[in-house]
Design an enzyme around this catalytic site. Structure first.
Site, PDB file in Angstrom:
ATOM      1  N   ASN A   1       0.803  -1.232   0.000  1.00 21.43           N
ATOM      2  CA  ASN A   1       0.000   0.000   0.000  1.00 21.43           C
ATOM      3  C   ASN A   1       0.833   1.278   0.000  1.00 21.43           C
ATOM      4  OD1 ASN A   1       0.733  -0.711   2.654  1.00 21.43           O
ATOM      5  ND2 ASN A   1      -0.844   0.620   3.469  1.00 21.43           N
TER       6      ASN A   1
ATOM      7  N   GLU B   1       3.430  -5.582  12.316  1.00 20.17           N
ATOM      8  CA  GLU B   1       2.560  -4.416  12.119  1.00 20.17           C
ATOM      9  C   GLU B   1       1.440  -4.873  11.207  1.00 20.17           C
ATOM     10  OE1 GLU B   1       2.949  -1.545  13.595  1.00 20.17           O
ATOM     11  OE2 GLU B   1       4.864  -2.065  14.517  1.00 20.17           O
TER      12      GLU B   1
ATOM     13  N   GLY C   1       1.964  -6.253   7.263  1.00 18.32           N
ATOM     14  CA  GLY C   1       1.034  -6.852   6.304  1.00 18.32           C
ATOM     15  C   GLY C   1      -0.262  -7.230   6.994  1.00 18.32           C
TER      16      GLY C   1
ATOM     17  N   CYS D   1      -3.175   1.453   6.383  1.00 17.66           N
ATOM     18  CA  CYS D   1      -3.588   0.700   7.576  1.00 17.66           C
ATOM     19  C   CYS D   1      -4.206   1.618   8.620  1.00 17.66           C
ATOM     20  CB  CYS D   1      -2.401  -0.041   8.165  1.00 17.66           C
ATOM     21  SG  CYS D   1      -1.017   1.049   8.525  1.00 17.66           S
TER      22      CYS D   1
ATOM     23  N   GLU E   1       7.241  -0.025  16.288  1.00 20.07           N
ATOM     24  CA  GLU E   1       8.365   0.472  15.507  1.00 20.07           C
ATOM     25  C   GLU E   1       8.424   1.976  15.711  1.00 20.07           C
ATOM     26  OE1 GLU E   1       7.898  -1.114  11.517  1.00 20.07           O
ATOM     27  OE2 GLU E   1       8.596  -3.061  12.204  1.00 20.07           O
TER      28      GLU E   1
ATOM     29  N   THR F   1      -1.686 -13.220   7.635  1.00 18.41           N
ATOM     30  CA  THR F   1      -0.285 -13.541   7.313  1.00 18.41           C
ATOM     31  C   THR F   1       0.582 -13.419   8.563  1.00 18.41           C
ATOM     32  OG1 THR F   1      -0.730 -12.366   5.246  1.00 18.41           O
ATOM     33  CG2 THR F   1       1.507 -13.117   5.584  1.00 18.41           C
TER      34      THR F   1
END
Ligand code: NDP
Length: 480
Positions: free
Chosen positions: A150, A248, A226, A282, A461, A230
Site C-alpha cells: 500500500n 505491524e 502486512g 492501515c 516500531e 499472514t
C-alpha cells in the site's frame, strides 16, 4: 517490458531458476513488467553475501553508517520525480500523493535513522559504592524485512533504515504486487557505494520466498508489515525458533466525531482519513461514529464530498483518487459492499466499480463509498476492507462511543474529534488502540512508538523502539 532483478551482493542478478511473475499496472490492468519469482538458491546467495558484509558493517563507527544512510536519503530526494512516477504506475496511487507523501517519507526514514544511530546511547545503572551496570545494544546480525503494497517504498524503508542504522545486514522483500521502487533502491545503494551485501533485495511471492526468509536459520529477526492472517501464520512458524519478531498488521480504525468538533475542519480531515490512497492505508478511518445531534449534517457533508471525488488516471496531476492495487483486491472490496447490502446496510454514496475511458479502461477503480444502517457486528464493521469504504453510525454519549470503538478485534489507530479537553484525554486513555490522534490524522513524528494492539500486531516500531527492536541488549555488571 520492464524486467526487474534481485539486488544481491551489490549487484542486480536474475533469479537463479529463471522464474518470473507478471507485474501489472493497476490503472490499466495490463502486464507491464516481470519480477523474479525467487527461490531458496537466491536467498542462500543473499545470506552468504550479508554474512560476509556483516563484520565490517557492524564494526563501522555509527557516524559512518549514518553517512551512508544520509547519502541514500539525498539520492532518494534527487530522484523524487522518477520514484514518484514509478510508484504511481506500480501501485495505482495518484502521482501527486507519491511525490508529496510516499517518496519524501522514504527519504525521511533514512534521514531520521541516520541521526538516530549517531545519537543512540546505552544505559548505565550504578549500585552506590559497589558496582556499575551498563547495557550494550548490539546489532542482531542478518535480519529480514517484509513489507506490503500500500505504501511501497515508504514502508520498505521504514524497516530497512533502522535495521541498517543499528548495524545489521538486511534481506528485504517488497510485496510482489508493488516491487518497482524497491528494485530502484538497489541503484541508489550502488550510487552511494553502500558496501556489497549490507542490503539485499529479493523479489517473489510471500508464500515462497517470504516464508523462506522467515524460516531461514541465519536470519535472526523478522520485521513484518502486512495482513493479520499472514502475521499470525508467521508468528506460528517462528514460535519454536525464538526469533525477534515485530508484526505491524491490519486495522479497523474508529473515528469518534463529537458535536463540539470544529465542523468544517473535521469533515475535511475525516474525509481524507477515510479515502486517502483509496482507503488503502492501515491507519485509514473506516468506522465513523458521529454524535447524533450532528449526524445528519455531518453525513450530508461527507456524501457531498464523496460525490465530487471521482477516481481517475493516477498519472494525471489533477487526480486525487487513483486505482485499487489489483483485480483481486478490487473484487474483495466490491464483495464487502455487497455483504453490507445483504446485512441491511444502505449505500449513501458510491458503491460501484468505475470504468474510465482511454488508457485506463481496464483499470481497477471504485467510487468512494459510504454506508449506513449497519450494526456494529456487521462484517463491514468488524473486518478490514482496506479500500475506499466507510460506515457511519450515530451515538448518544461518550460511553457509548467508547464501547462501539472498542468493539473490535483490531487495535491500531483511532481519531477523536472534539474541543472538550477532558473528554479527549479520557477517551484517549481508554480506547484500545496503539495510536490515538485528537483533531488530526496521520500527523506523524518519527520519534513516537508506532504499532497496534490485539489483532493489529505485536511490538512497536518508530524512533528508539525500532532501534531497540533491531538490537540485542546485553547487561554487563562490574563489581569494584
Ligand atoms: P500481506 O499480509 O498479504 O503481505 C504482506 C507482505 O508479506 C508481502 O510482502 C507478502 O508478499 C508477504 N507475505 C505473504 N505471505 C507470507 C508468508 N507466509 N510469509 C512471509 N511473507 C509473506 O499483506 P498485503 O500486502 O495485502 O498488505 C495489506 C495489509 O497490510 C493490510 O492488512 C494492512 O492493514 C496491513 N498494513 C499494516 C500496516 C501497519 O503498520 N500496521 C501498514 C500497512 C499495511 P506478497 O505480496 O508477495 O505475497
Amino acid at each position: 517490458m520492464d524486467i526487474i532483478a534481485n539486488f544481491i551482493d551489490g549487484q542486480y542478478q536474475a533469479p537463479l531458476q529463471g522464474q518470473y511473475i507478471d507485474n501489472i499496472e493497476p490503472a490499466t490492468g495490463q502486464v507491464y513488467g516481470k519480477i523474479p519469482d525467487s527461490s531458496n538458491e537466491d536467498l542462500e546467495l543473499a545470506i552468504a553475501s550479508a554474512n560476509k558484509a556483516l563484520p565490517a558493517w557492524r564494526a563501522l563507527a555509527s557516524e559512518e553508517r549514518a553517512d551512508y544512510l544520509l547519502a541514500i536519503a539525498h539520492e532518494i530526494d534527487r530522484r523524487l520525480e522518477a520514484l514518484a512516477l514509478a510508484e504511481a504506475i506500480d501501485n495505482g496511487k495518484p502521482v501527486g500523493l507519491a511525490r508529496t507523501v510516499d517518496i519524501p517519507r522514504a527519504a525521511s526514514n533514512f534521514k531520521f535513522f541516520a541521526h538516530a544511530c549517531s545519537q543512540f546511547s546505552s544505559q548505565s545503572h550504578a549500585v552506590a559504592g559497589s558496582a556499575i551496570n551498563y547495557t550494550l545494544r548490539q546489532p542482531i546480525g542478518v535480519v529480514g524485512c517484509i513489507s506490503p503494497w500500500n505504501l511501497p517504498l515508504y514502508l520498505f524503508t521504514w524497516k530497512i533504515a533502522p535495521a541498517l542504522a543499528a548495524g545489521n545486514c538486511v534481506i528485504a522483500k517488497p510485496s510482489e504486487i508493488t516491487p518497482k521502487t524497491a528494485a530502484l533502491l538497489g541503484e541508489i545503494c550502488q550510487k552511494v557505494g553502500l558496501p556489497a551485501g549490507v542490503l539485499n533485495i529479493i523479489h517473489g511471492t510471500g508464500k515462497n520466498i517470504g516464508q523462506a526468509i522467515c524460516q531461514h536459520s541465519e536470519i535472526k529477526a523478522i520485521s513484518f508489515t502486512g495482513g493479520t492472517i499472514t502475521g499470525a501464520a508467521i508468528a506460528q512458524l517462528l514460535a519454536a525458533k525464538f526469533k525477534k519478531l515485530s508484526l505491524e498488521l491490519g486495522g479497523k480504525n474508529p473515528a469518534l466525531i463529537f458535536a463540539d468538533c470544529d465542523f468544517d475542519n473535521t469533515v475535511e480531515q475525516v474525509f481524507r482519513a477515510s479515502f486517502a490512497n483509496q482507503g488503502q492505508i492501515c491507519l485509514c478511518a473506516s468506522r465513523l461514529y458521529i454524535e447524533r445531534s450532528i449526524y445528519a449534517k455531518f453525513k450530508q457533508a461527507l456524501v457531498a464530498k464523496a460525490k465530487k471525488l471521482r477516481p481517475s488516471d493516477p498519472l494525471l496531476e489533477t487526480t486525487a483518487m487513483g486505482a485499487i492495487v489489483s483485480k483481486s483486491h478490487l473484487e474483495k472490496v466490491l464483495g464487502y459492499i455487497e455483504s453490507a447490502k445483504a446485512q441491511g446496510g444502505t449505500v449513501i454514496a458510491g458503491g460501484k466499480q468505475v470504468t474510465l475511458i482511454g488508457r485506463c479502461q481496464q483499470g481497477y477503480f471504485i467510487e468512494p463509498t459510504i454506508i449506513e444502517n449497519l450494526n456494529n457486528d456487521a462484517v463491514c464493521n468488524q473486518e478490514e476492507i482496506f479500500g475506499p469504504v466507510i460506515t457511519l453510525q450515530a451515538f448518544d454519549n461518550d460511553e457509548q462511543a467508547l464501547t462501539l470503538a472498542n468493539d473490535s478485534h483490531y487495535g491500531l489507530a483511532a481519531t477523536i474529534w472534539t474541543n472538550h479537553l477532558a473528554r479527549a484525554h479520557y477517551l484517549a486513555e481508554n480506547i484500545n488502540t496503539g495510536i490515538v490522534w485528537v483533531n488530526c490524522w496521520l500527523l506523524r513524528d518519527l520519534r513516537t512508538p508506532f504499532g497496534g494492539m490485539n489483532n493489529s500486531g505485536l511490538g512497536r516500531e518508530g524512533g528508539l523502539e525500532a532501534m531497540h527492536f533491531f538490537t540485542e541488549s546485553k547487561n554487563v555488571c562490574i563489581k569494584y
